[in-house]
Each structure stands twice: as C-alpha cells, then as structure tokens.
Design an enzyme around this catalytic site. Structure first.
Site, PDB file in Angstrom:
ATOM      1  N   GLY A  16       0.836  -1.201   0.000  1.00  0.00           N
ATOM      2  CA  GLY A  16       0.000   0.000   0.000  1.00  0.00           C
ATOM      3  C   GLY A  16       0.869   1.248   0.000  1.00  0.00           C
ATOM      4  N   ARG A  20      -1.726   8.579   3.545  1.00  0.00           N
ATOM      5  CA  ARG A  20      -2.298   9.350   4.657  1.00  0.00           C
ATOM      6  C   ARG A  20      -1.378   9.445   5.873  1.00  0.00           C
ATOM      7  NH1 ARG A  20      -7.954   6.672   5.383  1.00  0.00           N
ATOM      8  NH2 ARG A  20      -7.064   5.071   4.044  1.00  0.00           N
ATOM      9  N   THR A  86      -5.979  -6.444  -3.514  1.00  0.00           N
ATOM     10  CA  THR A  86      -5.401  -7.363  -2.518  1.00  0.00           C
ATOM     11  C   THR A  86      -5.168  -8.778  -3.075  1.00  0.00           C
ATOM     12  OG1 THR A  86      -7.659  -7.454  -1.631  1.00  0.00           O
ATOM     13  CG2 THR A  86      -6.066  -6.203  -0.370  1.00  0.00           C
ATOM     14  N   GLY A 146     -15.517  -4.052   4.145  1.00  0.00           N
ATOM     15  CA  GLY A 146     -16.269  -5.105   3.471  1.00  0.00           C
ATOM     16  C   GLY A 146     -17.203  -5.771   4.476  1.00  0.00           C
ATOM     17  N   GLU A 161     -17.543  -5.696  -0.681  1.00  0.00           N
ATOM     18  CA  GLU A 161     -16.930  -4.410  -0.349  1.00  0.00           C
ATOM     19  C   GLU A 161     -18.014  -3.350  -0.197  1.00  0.00           C
ATOM     20  OE1 GLU A 161     -13.575  -3.884   0.452  1.00  0.00           O
ATOM     21  OE2 GLU A 161     -13.955  -6.031   0.521  1.00  0.00           O
ATOM     22  N   ASN A 176     -15.445  -7.303   7.564  1.00  0.00           N
ATOM     23  CA  ASN A 176     -14.247  -8.079   7.262  1.00  0.00           C
ATOM     24  C   ASN A 176     -13.015  -7.367   7.816  1.00  0.00           C
ATOM     25  OD1 ASN A 176     -12.372  -9.802   6.030  1.00  0.00           O
ATOM     26  ND2 ASN A 176     -12.366  -8.576   4.138  1.00  0.00           N
ATOM     27  N   ASN A 366      32.559   5.282  44.362  1.00  0.00           N
ATOM     28  CA  ASN A 366      31.648   6.402  44.627  1.00  0.00           C
ATOM     29  C   ASN A 366      31.996   7.536  43.669  1.00  0.00           C
ATOM     30  OD1 ASN A 366      29.685   7.606  46.910  1.00  0.00           O
ATOM     31  ND2 ASN A 366      31.049   9.172  46.110  1.00  0.00           N
ATOM     32  N   ASN A 375      34.805  12.469  27.472  1.00  0.00           N
ATOM     33  CA  ASN A 375      35.119  11.305  26.643  1.00  0.00           C
ATOM     34  C   ASN A 375      35.277  11.632  25.167  1.00  0.00           C
ATOM     35  OD1 ASN A 375      32.366  11.944  26.521  1.00  0.00           O
ATOM     36  ND2 ASN A 375      31.820   9.877  25.883  1.00  0.00           N
TER      37      ASN A 375
HETATM   38  C1  UD1 Z   1      -9.670  -4.433   2.859  1.00  0.00           C
HETATM   39  C2  UD1 Z   1     -10.728  -5.473   2.547  1.00  0.00           C
HETATM   40  C3  UD1 Z   1     -12.023  -5.101   3.273  1.00  0.00           C
HETATM   41  C4  UD1 Z   1     -11.762  -4.991   4.755  1.00  0.00           C
HETATM   42  C5  UD1 Z   1     -10.638  -3.999   5.016  1.00  0.00           C
HETATM   43  C6  UD1 Z   1     -10.261  -4.015   6.477  1.00  0.00           C
HETATM   44  C7  UD1 Z   1     -10.261  -6.259   0.276  1.00  0.00           C
HETATM   45  C8  UD1 Z   1     -10.675  -6.192  -1.144  1.00  0.00           C
HETATM   46  N1  UD1 Z   1     -10.954  -5.506   1.112  1.00  0.00           N
HETATM   47  O1  UD1 Z   1     -10.118  -3.222   2.298  1.00  0.00           O
HETATM   48  O2  UD1 Z   1     -13.010  -6.087   3.045  1.00  0.00           O
HETATM   49  O3  UD1 Z   1     -12.946  -4.597   5.432  1.00  0.00           O
HETATM   50  O4  UD1 Z   1      -9.472  -4.348   4.268  1.00  0.00           O
HETATM   51  O5  UD1 Z   1      -9.369  -2.964   6.748  1.00  0.00           O
HETATM   52  O6  UD1 Z   1      -9.345  -6.996   0.605  1.00  0.00           O
HETATM   53  N2  UD1 Z   1      -2.479  -3.955  -0.603  1.00  0.00           N
HETATM   54  C9  UD1 Z   1      -1.444  -4.307  -1.430  1.00  0.00           C
HETATM   55  N3  UD1 Z   1      -1.595  -4.195  -2.765  1.00  0.00           N
HETATM   56  C10 UD1 Z   1      -2.752  -3.772  -3.329  1.00  0.00           C
HETATM   57  C11 UD1 Z   1      -3.826  -3.403  -2.508  1.00  0.00           C
HETATM   58  C12 UD1 Z   1      -3.664  -3.517  -1.129  1.00  0.00           C
HETATM   59  O7  UD1 Z   1      -0.373  -4.721  -0.949  1.00  0.00           O
HETATM   60  O8  UD1 Z   1      -2.812  -3.723  -4.566  1.00  0.00           O
HETATM   61  C13 UD1 Z   1      -2.305  -4.105   0.843  1.00  0.00           C
HETATM   62  C14 UD1 Z   1      -2.288  -2.760   1.569  1.00  0.00           C
HETATM   63  O9  UD1 Z   1      -0.946  -2.340   1.770  1.00  0.00           O
HETATM   64  C15 UD1 Z   1      -2.917  -3.092   2.906  1.00  0.00           C
HETATM   65  C16 UD1 Z   1      -3.864  -4.243   2.580  1.00  0.00           C
HETATM   66  O10 UD1 Z   1      -3.430  -4.779   1.356  1.00  0.00           O
HETATM   67  O11 UD1 Z   1      -1.977  -3.562   3.833  1.00  0.00           O
HETATM   68  C17 UD1 Z   1      -5.313  -3.801   2.504  1.00  0.00           C
HETATM   69  O12 UD1 Z   1      -5.471  -2.907   1.457  1.00  0.00           O
HETATM   70  P1  UD1 Z   1      -6.488  -1.691   1.547  1.00  0.00           P
HETATM   71  O13 UD1 Z   1      -6.452  -0.946   0.271  1.00  0.00           O
HETATM   72  O14 UD1 Z   1      -6.252  -0.931   2.792  1.00  0.00           O
HETATM   73  O15 UD1 Z   1      -7.862  -2.486   1.657  1.00  0.00           O
HETATM   74  P2  UD1 Z   1      -9.232  -1.879   2.120  1.00  0.00           P
HETATM   75  O16 UD1 Z   1      -9.830  -1.119   1.014  1.00  0.00           O
HETATM   76  O17 UD1 Z   1      -9.080  -1.221   3.417  1.00  0.00           O
END
Ligand code: UD1
Ligand code: CA
Length: 449
Positions: A16, A20, A86, A146, A161, A176, A366, A375
C-alpha cells in the site's frame, strides 16, 4: 490433523502507498511499542506456526525488504509492481504459493495488534475442513469495510466491499477485518479466478469467498474484537494502536510481577524485559532493548534505552540510561545522571548530576556529584577506567583516556588528565590561597566611591 502438523505459509501485504501517513518512511516501518508494525505482524504469524514468510512490497521498497529480513531472516520478498488490489498483491507471491502448503495465511502489515491465537483460530478452521476462513468483527462504524454475507444457516457465502454492497447488505455491522486463511490445496485456483468486476476495478482478495462457495467448498469465519483488528492509515490511528499496545504491555508486566503506581504513565517497548518485584514509579520510558533484573527500583521520570540493570539496583528519579549502560547489582544511579556505553560495578554509587560515558566503573566506586567523564574531543571517543573502591570527589572532570587505580581518591574539583595510581590521592586543581583581611580592605575601597 491439528494446525501444528500442517505446513503454513504467511503472506504479508505491505504494498500500500500509505499516503495518509504523510511520511517519507513506508507505513509498515512506523513503530508501535518500539518495533515496526511489519515486525509485529511477522512475529505474530511466526508464533502462529508459519514456516514460510512472504512479504509483498511496492516497487522501490528496499527499505521495507531490509527491515523484513532483519526481523525475520528467511522472509522472501516479492514486489507488486502495480497496485491492482489485494488478490493481485497475494499473487505477487505466487512463487512461494507454488511450493505447496496446507495453510496459507494472509495478513496486512498495517494491522499490527492481531495476536498469534487469532491466526491460529483461522488455521484451526482450515484444519476442520474449511477452504477459506475469514476474520470478522462487529464494527462500531461499518462504513468503508467489506461486509460478511452470511446465509440463514450462518455460513459465510461472500464478502461484499462497501462500495459494491446493497443497502440491505450495508445494514449489517459484521465486517471483514481483511486478513484471511486459505487452504493451500485451493489457494492458487481461487486467487487466479478473481476478476476485477467491481466498483474499483480491483482484484479483491475477498472475492475468493464467493468463488469457493460457488464451487461447493466450505467457507467460514471467526470473530475478533474491533480493537484487535484496527488498522493504521494515519498517525491518529497509529497513536490509537500504540495506546492498545501499551495497555497490553503494562498488564503483562504487572501480571509478571512488576509494580506500577501509575501504569498509564509508563511506556514500554515490545522487547522490554522486566524481572520479578521490579517497582516502576510514574513517568518512566523504556526505549528498545532494556533488560531489568529482579528487585530493581526505577524512580519517576527516568528514560532508559539499550540498557541492562542487574538485581537490586536503583535508578532515578530522573535517571537517563543510554545504549550500552550496564548496571551491576545493587548499584545506585541517582537524579540527573546520564550513563552511556559504560559498565557500573556492583554496589557503585553515581547519585547526583553526573555524566558517565565510555567508562568502566568498578564495584563499590563512589562518583561524587557533578562528575563528568570528558570522553570526546570533537573527533573520537576515549575510555575512562575507574578501579574498584575508588572515590571520585564532587565536580571532577575525568579527561579520557584515563585510568584511576583501585581504591584511589580524587580531590573535589579536580581535572584529571593523567592516570592515578591505586590507593593514591590525586589533586588536579589550583591550591587555595588566603589573603588575611582582604575583604575589609576591599569594602573600604568601595565605600570611597
Ligand atoms: C480491505 C478489505 C475489506 C476490509 C478492510 C479491512 C479487500 C478487497 N478488502 O479493504 O473487506 O474490510 O481491508 O481494513 O481486501 N495492498 C497491497 N496491494 C494492493 C492493494 C492492497 O499490498 O494492490 C495491501 C495494503 O498495503 C494493505 C492491505 O493490502 O496492507 C489492505 O489494502 P487496503 O487498500 O487498505 O484495503 P481496504 O480497502 O481497506
Ligand atoms: Ca485499509
């Protein structure tokens, strides 16, 4: 077959962007309790029995890869070159998946509070026959997460989602947490079947649930607390996660025999080691790498990092131990004393306003108030050695490199630039002169003007 007999691969997603966080440091390397979030997650999956560790990072993230290798030397690093979702991220670790596993755990590097028992509960669900086990929680505010879609029999049929969910589906608060466990036998075929047919045009990991359900495979979920599954997207959430981690560490320390008068003011690191009957007064900070033995008293407002303190020693109030401070049994380190890269012998006393750096201080020494080891000459650091039982008078400057023999005395206010023999008295200061009647003369002189 119990989880312990099953071979497990953990895939940790850290690709990710972490925009932010507003940081030059990758999100996974921000710290909670003195340890990177990534290292917390790697530790939890390892404790849950994962033998294989695969980390998925974004392009040009050598820093994350290096941190992973130092936290877990055998972690394999995979690069997800485009951030397509993901499921796509998990498939970046395909070479690891291909090696064949019983269990595949998928974890997020920005969700650092999940403990090994939760990962083990998901693995147990696989051991009980599930092809997919998701982790759910009751969200106080479900927007953005999700939703777990559960049928009349309580079986998990899909994860939707937020953006793709209907009004009716959005009404559930069962959300989720993100991480998941997949049966190794089905993982690859379930993941490769995922398509980006959704509002964000991303490959969703969550779609493996509906995919498995459609094939007649068992899909299930386990529940965790919202606290445990909270993720970090910005520094406000980072502080919230830190607060939970601190509460856990304080409780663990107290249950293991430490007394804290005001635990909410004591800050620990994930690797802090505390013995039995350690007393910690308010406002004490433990940085990384601190080991405290039994019966040590740490008084208020002390700051410790990279230090080791043996049984029965007392520290503070207002003591500062920097990396390499090694305090032997029953030593006393008092107020406004800073110790760096130095050993302090058994029963030695450094009670007031002193700086001891790059020194070895023998047993029973002491060190008087205001003593400083000089030093550093602006280029290099030099050592000071003080033999057993020596007595260093107040306000002495010990100009290193210098050795003070065992049992020697240093007169107060000395600047010691040469070695002192054992048992000698060293005076490194101007001799006192006295001018009888001078004060009266002086006042008369002043009165004329
Ligand atoms: C994801 C879940 C959602 C859940 C939420 C909880 C999916 C599709 N959705 O959403 O159901 O409620 O987490 O916080 O899984 N990442 C990658 N590569 C990518 C996309 C993401 O490595 O292409 C990693 C991000 O670094 C992060 C994690 O996957 O650590 C989750 O990604 P993020 O985009 O935050 O998912 P959410 O939209 O929050
Ligand atoms: Ca997220």
């Amino acid at each position: 077959m119990p989880p312990s007999a099953r071979r497990c691969l953990a895939i940790v997603l850290a690709a990710g962007e972490g925009t932010r966080m507003r940081s030059n440091r990758p999100k996974a390397l921000h710290e909670v309790a003195g340890r990177s979030m990534l290292a917390h997650v790697l530790a939890a999956v390892t404790q849950a029995g994962a033998e294989g560790l695969a980390l998925v990072v974004g392009p040009d993230r050598d820093d994350v890869a290096a941190a992973a290798r130092s936290a877990a030397t055998d972690a394999e690093i995979f690069v997800q070159s485009q951030r397509l979702g993901t499921a796509h991220a998990v498939l970046a670790a395909r070479a690891a998946l291909d090696r064949g596993w019983d269990d595949v755990l998928i974890a997020f590097a920005d969700t650092p509070l999940i403990g090994p028992s939760t990962f083990l509960a998901l693995r147990q669900a696989l051991a009980d026959g599930a092809a997919v086990a998701a982790l759910g929680f009751e969200a106080a505010r479900p927007d953005g997460y999700g939703r777990l879609i559960v049928d009349g029999q309580g079986a998990l049929t899909a994860i939707r989602e937020h953006r793709d969910a209907s009004e009716a589906e959005r009404a559930t608060r069962l959300c989720n947490a993100g991480l998941m466990a997949l049966s190794g036998a089905h993982a690859l075929s379930l993941l490769t079947a995922v398509t980006p047919a959704n509002a964000q045009k991303e490959y969703y990991l969550t779609d493996v649930v509906a995919g498995a359900h459609a094939r007649g495979l068992a899909t299930t979920y386990r529940l965790a607390s919202e606290e445990e599954v909270q993720g970090v997207n910005d520094r406000v959430q980072l502080a919230a996660v830190e607060a939970v981690a601190q509460t856990r560490l304080r409780e663990k320390a107290m249950r293991a025999g430490a007394t804290m008068i005001a635990p909410e003011t004591v800050f620990l690191s994930a690797d802090t080691e505390l013995g039995c009957d350690v007393t910690i007064e308010p406002h004490v900070v433990f940085g990384r790498g601190v080991r405290i033995a039994d019966n040590v008293v740490i008084r208020a407002y002390s700051h410790l990092e990279g230090a080791s303190v043996a049984a029965g020693a007392t520290l503070g109030p207002f003591a500062r131990l920097r990396p390499g401070a090694d305090i032997a049994a029953r030593a006393h380190i008092g107020n406004f004393v800073e110790i760096k890269a130095s050993s302090i012998g058994a029963g030695a006393k450094v009670n007031h306003l002193a700086y001891i750096g790059d020194a070895s201080v023998g047993a029973g020494v002491n060190i008087g108030a205001g003593t400083i080891t000089c030093n550093y000459d602006g280029y290099s650091k030099y050592r000071t050695e003080i033999g057993e039982g020596a007595f260093v008078g107040t306000n002495s400057s010990l100009v290193a490199p210098v050795k003070i023999g065992a049992g020697a005395y240093i007169g107060s206010g000395s600047v010691v630039t040469e070695d002192v023999s054992p048992g000698a008295l060293a005076l490194g200061r101007a001799r006192q002169v006295e001018k009888i009647g001078w004060a009266e003369e002086f006042r008369k002189e002043k009165a004329k003007k």
